[in-house]
Write an enzyme that holds these catalytic residues in place. Structure first.
Site, PDB file in Angstrom:
ATOM      1  N   HIS A 189       0.711  -1.634  -0.166  1.00  0.00           N
ATOM      2  CA  HIS A 189      -0.294  -0.081  -0.309  1.00  0.00           C
ATOM      3  C   HIS A 189       0.818   1.282   0.234  1.00  0.00           C
ATOM      4  O   HIS A 189       2.141   1.349   0.551  1.00  0.00           O
ATOM      5  CB  HIS A 189      -0.809  -0.370   0.688  1.00  0.00           C
ATOM      6  N   GLU A 192      -1.993   6.370  -0.630  1.00  0.00           N
ATOM      7  CA  GLU A 192      -3.630   6.216  -0.278  1.00  0.00           C
ATOM      8  C   GLU A 192      -3.642   7.403   0.701  1.00  0.00           C
ATOM      9  O   GLU A 192      -3.844   8.243   0.599  1.00  0.00           O
ATOM     10  CB  GLU A 192      -3.563   4.713   1.237  1.00  0.00           C
ATOM     11  N   ASP A 270     -11.260  -3.692  -1.636  1.00  0.00           N
ATOM     12  CA  ASP A 270     -10.787  -3.155   0.011  1.00  0.00           C
ATOM     13  C   ASP A 270     -10.942  -4.242   0.789  1.00  0.00           C
ATOM     14  O   ASP A 270     -10.572  -5.462   1.111  1.00  0.00           O
ATOM     15  CB  ASP A 270     -10.403  -1.970  -0.168  1.00  0.00           C
TER      16      ASP A 270
HETATM   17 ZN   LIG Z   1      -5.800  -1.784   1.753  1.00  0.00          ZN
END
Ligand SMILES: [Zn+2]
Length: 329
Positions: A189, A192, A270
């Site tokens: 990740h 974000e 997600d």
């Molecule tokens: Zn995630």
């Protein structure tokens, strides 16, 4: 029937629906601080990433045995299949379970009990990706990788998740090097909530092949150019972005601009139990709200298979891509 797609950004713990949470709590004698499933569903209306994570970790207490993990994965496969998912690369968070005294074998073998037969029973092939919690120490990540060594025949790759800001990718250089030496695929990740530099760092320091989220690359034109040139896939999660306030509303989502820029975007769910929808729901939402054309939706579906780790089964990838091409909206 929904368009065939692969899901590449899915946390299995984030598929725990209130009904199953109560069922597992009853089975394991765990008392949840909610009167019923409606009260729990109310709690799913959190304010930001941290309040979501608090609930996410609280509910994991109901997952104790191999069968619990098998039931969780099986419920996901059934829902995903109904939304056109043909292939899923599934994250799990072993540190959150190890910390509660649930060992690696219980988690991996439990998940595998469902995933190992997912293709035969649900038409969904799967791969498992072990995620490290980035708000835990680098040493804890190394210990977790070590604990996973007996189960590497079940695990395709590693990832990095949980609270991003303040935990730059470089913190995990050593464990990513160790995982690469073991032949594991690498994703993380990045971008974000964290800045675009985290994306660059994930590529250069951790050697990731795919970036999870990566939304904030749009703040750095040189980075966008690089991601396009190197064909680095981004696993976007539009409904998650709205729920966690990464974007104000779905109508503000940069997905159309990202596709116009030539980025290899995919659409994923997600933590679908918490964020209001599974993979097909995300496709429907962006299609409707962002007014994506059929060509764009087909491109997103193609991208999901292109970006998947199906190098060990190119025949399946080709078959899925052919299904996408033949799909009639
Ligand atoms: Zn995630």
């Amino acid at each position: 029937m929904p368009i065939p797609k692969a899901e590449l950004h899915l946390h299995i713990e984030g598929t725990l629906e209130p009904e199953l949470a109560f069922e597992l709590a009853a089975r394991n004698g765990v008392v949840l601080p909610y009167a019923d499933t409606d009260a729990l569903r109310e709690a799913y209306r959190f304010e930001d990433l941290q309040s979501f994570l608090n609930l996410y970790y609280e509910l994991m207490a109901v997952l104790r045995t191999e069968q619990d993990f098998a039931d969780l994965a099986d419920a996901y496969l059934a829902r995903a299949a109904a939304q056109g998912v043909r292939h899923a690369e599934i994250f799990f968070d072993p540190q959150a379970h190890l910390a509660r005294g649930v060992d690696m074998g219980t988690v991996v073998e439990g998940l595998w009990r469902a995933l190992g037969t997912g293709e035969a029973r649900h038409g969904v092939s799967t791969r498992l990706i072990l995620c490290f919690l980035r708000d835990e120490s680098a040493e804890s990540a190394l210990q977790t990788l070590d604990a996973a060594k007996p189960y590497l025949d079940r695990i395709t790759g590693i990832g990095l998740d949980s609270a991003e800001v303040g935990h730059p990718p470089a913190k995990f250089r050593e464990v990513y090097e160790a995982a690469a030496a073991l032949g594991l695929r690498r994703v993380a990740h990045a971008g974000e909530e964290g800045p675009p530099q985290y994306i660059t760092e994930a590529l250069d320091v951790l050697g990731v092949e795919r970036v999870d989220h990566g939304l904030r690359c749009m703040e750095d034109p040189a980075l966008v150019e690089r991601l396009v040139r190197e064909r680095i896939p981004l696993t976007l999660c539009p409904l998650s972005n709205v729920r966690l306030r990464t974007v104000d509303t779905l109508a503000d989502h940069p997905l159309p601009a990202m596709l116009d820029a030539g980025l290899l975007c995919t659409v994923n769910s997600d933590d679908p139990a918490y964020f209001g929808g599974y993979a097909g729901d995300n496709f429907d939402a962006v299609g409707t709200t962002l007014g994506l054309s059929e060509d764009r939706l087909r491109e997103l579906a193609r991208n999901s298979f292109t970006a998947s780790f199906l190098e060990d089964d190119e025949e399946r990838r080709a078959r899925c891509l052919a299904e996408v091409d033949a799909y009639v909206f």
